[in-house]
Design an enzyme around this catalytic site. Structure first.
Site, mmCIF file in Angstrom:
data_model
loop_
_atom_site.group_PDB
_atom_site.id
_atom_site.type_symbol
_atom_site.label_atom_id
_atom_site.label_comp_id
_atom_site.label_asym_id
_atom_site.label_seq_id
_atom_site.Cartn_x
_atom_site.Cartn_y
_atom_site.Cartn_z
ATOM 1 N N LYS A 78 2.686 14.201 -5.447
ATOM 2 C CA LYS A 78 4.103 14.224 -5.088
ATOM 3 C C LYS A 78 4.212 14.257 -3.564
ATOM 4 C CE LYS A 78 8.200 17.071 -6.299
ATOM 5 N NZ LYS A 78 8.624 18.264 -7.084
ATOM 6 N N SER A 135 12.211 17.136 -10.669
ATOM 7 C CA SER A 135 12.132 16.316 -9.479
ATOM 8 C C SER A 135 10.809 15.559 -9.314
ATOM 9 C CB SER A 135 12.342 17.195 -8.242
ATOM 10 O OG SER A 135 11.303 18.141 -8.106
ATOM 11 N N SER A 180 10.698 21.233 -12.592
ATOM 12 C CA SER A 180 10.367 19.914 -12.037
ATOM 13 C C SER A 180 9.010 19.330 -12.399
ATOM 14 C CB SER A 180 10.497 19.940 -10.524
ATOM 15 O OG SER A 180 11.846 19.815 -10.188
#
Ligand code: GLN
Length: 494
Positions: free
Chosen positions: A83, A158, A182
């Site tokens: 990420k 997310s 997330s």
């Protein structure tokens, strides 16, 4: 296997075995992933940056280690993605925000350093909601990521890119962060395994902060054992993160073993997690999964988490309050790209932040500043903190009567792109079943447990006691071994 194009479909544990036996080289595996990325990126859009040269270099280095007896670790040669919230030395790190679009870190996050040391291969940085604020990945200021199972659907957020890249077999595994769901929500939406460990289990040094009392790092993979291997490589005390816990790190994958048993486990089912708004297909699949655990010998018990209904409200106060403070550093001086033809300091801050942050980030900063302001602090922040304590106590009481809690990960499956962007509250409600786990600091995992009538993955959430990731992983692996496992998106196979 029908050629190198499918090597990316290997699980981490399978690939690790083949690499160790020298039946596969990391270079070969890495090239297969890079090729897969090239073929599928135009549809899926997981990556913000593909570090192909670095990956090839690391793969060759891994192959040298694999050739030297005793030199390799279980992750040596395994291609993964990160990420874009993890600082990566020399590799641009944006947090999917315009304000950091030119930011190249001077050092690695501890997680990244540990992965490098283990010999993992970095394929690149993947998309996310800006500053990890969101549930669909649509708050990215960089690009749109689509759900590999159905391209008109969101991948969840997310950590949407982290889930999509694994589901699309572009990478064998990935890392995300989970502040309110997330990791688990996108894992559920994309049909992969994802675990948020206990708060403090994994170092957050060099991880861009959103809400510091909630943020935690965790892995995703196609299988539970793959996720367990990734977790084992990064977990444990870090002198650079004072919130990291000094407790021994079990050999998660090893301890899960080839034939995990759940006969000794009491699985708690909280009635508050099976309420209205829960999609019928989701409920059916999750209840069937719980039935499967029972067939495998687990004892099912009903538990109650009575303050669940206050979790979303409490979370969106605590998280925004902390975010408003953490994001103060993006001012064009300390961090962030300076904007505008400023007349003075105030204007410079204003211009920089106005142009650098997206709408959701601004909303959170305003909300957070409001709930912390004099006159409202008691009514909002302080009350939310008290609710948080009640939620933590709910879990303590529930765990007096069970070893692991099973629930759906999300009330719905992956929704259509654009269908919730106009209504922040509706978006926030996507997190209703994941948020309490963060407020209580517990480990939580999502594993696939079936498909809905539209063919979209459904997630089973397993929640554990503090630092008891192993029981969560064991229950997940036992369930996974029993059958219900879908690994490849039909749409991408076509
Ligand atoms: N969806 C939640 C939020 O928007 C959780 C995000 C997260 O876990 N990073 O805050």
């Amino acid at each position: 296997m029908s050629g190198s194009g499918n090597l990316g479909e290997l699980s981490i544990e399978e690939a690790s075995r083949l690499l160790a036996a020298r039946q596969l080289s990391s270079r070969e595996l890495t090239e297969a992933c890079l090729q897969r990325i090239e073929e599928t990126e135009p549809k899926v859009g997981s990556f913000l940056e593909v570090t192909a040269d670095l990956a090839r270099q690391q793969a060759d280095e891994a192959d040298r280690r694999l050739a030297t007896p005793g030199d390799a670790a279980p992750l040596t040669g395994i291609p993964i993605a990160l990420k874009d919230i993890f600082l990566t030395k020399g590799v641009r790190t944006t947090c999917a925000s315009r304000i950091l679009e030119n930011f190249t870190p001077a050092f690695d996050a501890t997680v990244v350093a540990r992965l490098r040391r283990a010999g993992a291969v970095l394929l690149g940085k993947v998309n996310m909601d800006e500053f990890a604020m969101g549930s669909s990945c649509e708050n990215s200021s960089m690009k749109l990521t689509r759900n590999p199972w159905k391209l008109d659907r969101v991948p969840g957020g997310s950590s949407g890119g982290s889930a999509a890249c694994v589901a699309a077999h572009q990478a064998l595994g990935s890392f995300g962060t989970d502040t309110g769901g997330s990791i688990r929500l996108p894992a559920a939406f994309c049909g992969v395994a994802g675990i948020k460990p206990t708060y403090g289990r994994v170092s957050r040094y060099g991880v861009i902060a959103f809400a510091s009392s909630l943020d935690q790092v965790g892995p995703m993979a196609t299988t539970t054992r793959g996720a367990a291997m990734l977790l084992a490589a990064v977990a444990g005390k870090d002198p650079l993160d004072s919130t990291s816990i000094d407790a021994p790190v079990p050999d998660y994958a090893g301890l899960v073993g080839p034939r995990p048993e759940v006969k000794d486990l009491r699985v708690g089912i909280p009635r508050e997690y099976f309420v209205e708004g829960l999609d019928a297909d989701v409920e059916t699949a999750v209840r069937a999964a719980i039935g499967k655990l029972q067939d495998l010998g687990a004892t099912i018990v009903e538990v109650t988490l009575p303050h669940t209904q206050y979790a979303v409200a409490a979370y969106y106060i605590v998280a925004t309050a902390e975010a408003s403070s953490n994001l103060g550093r993006y001012d064009g001086v300390r961090y962030g790209r300076r904007r505008g033809e400023e007349q003075g300091l105030r204007e410079m801050y204003g211009e920089t932040r106005d142009q650098g942050f997206g709408a959701e980030v601004k909303r959170r900063i305003m909300l957070g500043t409001y709930v912390l302001s004099a006159g409202y602090y008691e009514a909002y922040y302080s009350k939310a903190m008290r609710v948080r304590t009640l939620i933590r106590r709910d879990f303590e009481q529930a765990f007096a009567g069970c070893d692991v809690i099973a629930t759906p990960t999300a009330p719905v499956t992956a929704f259509e792109i654009g269908s919730r962007t106009d209504d922040p509250l509706k978006m926030y409600l996507s997190d209703i079943l994941t948020i309490s786990v963060n407020l209580a600091g517990l480990p939580g995992m999502s594993i696939p447990c079936g498909l809905d009538s539209a063919g979209l993955p459904i997630g089973l959430q397993l929640i554990g006691k503090p630092l008891d990731e192993l029981t969560v992983l064991r229950a997940a692996a036992a369930y996974e071994d029993s059958g219900h496992w879908q690994r490849t998106s039909a749409e991408l196979r076509a």
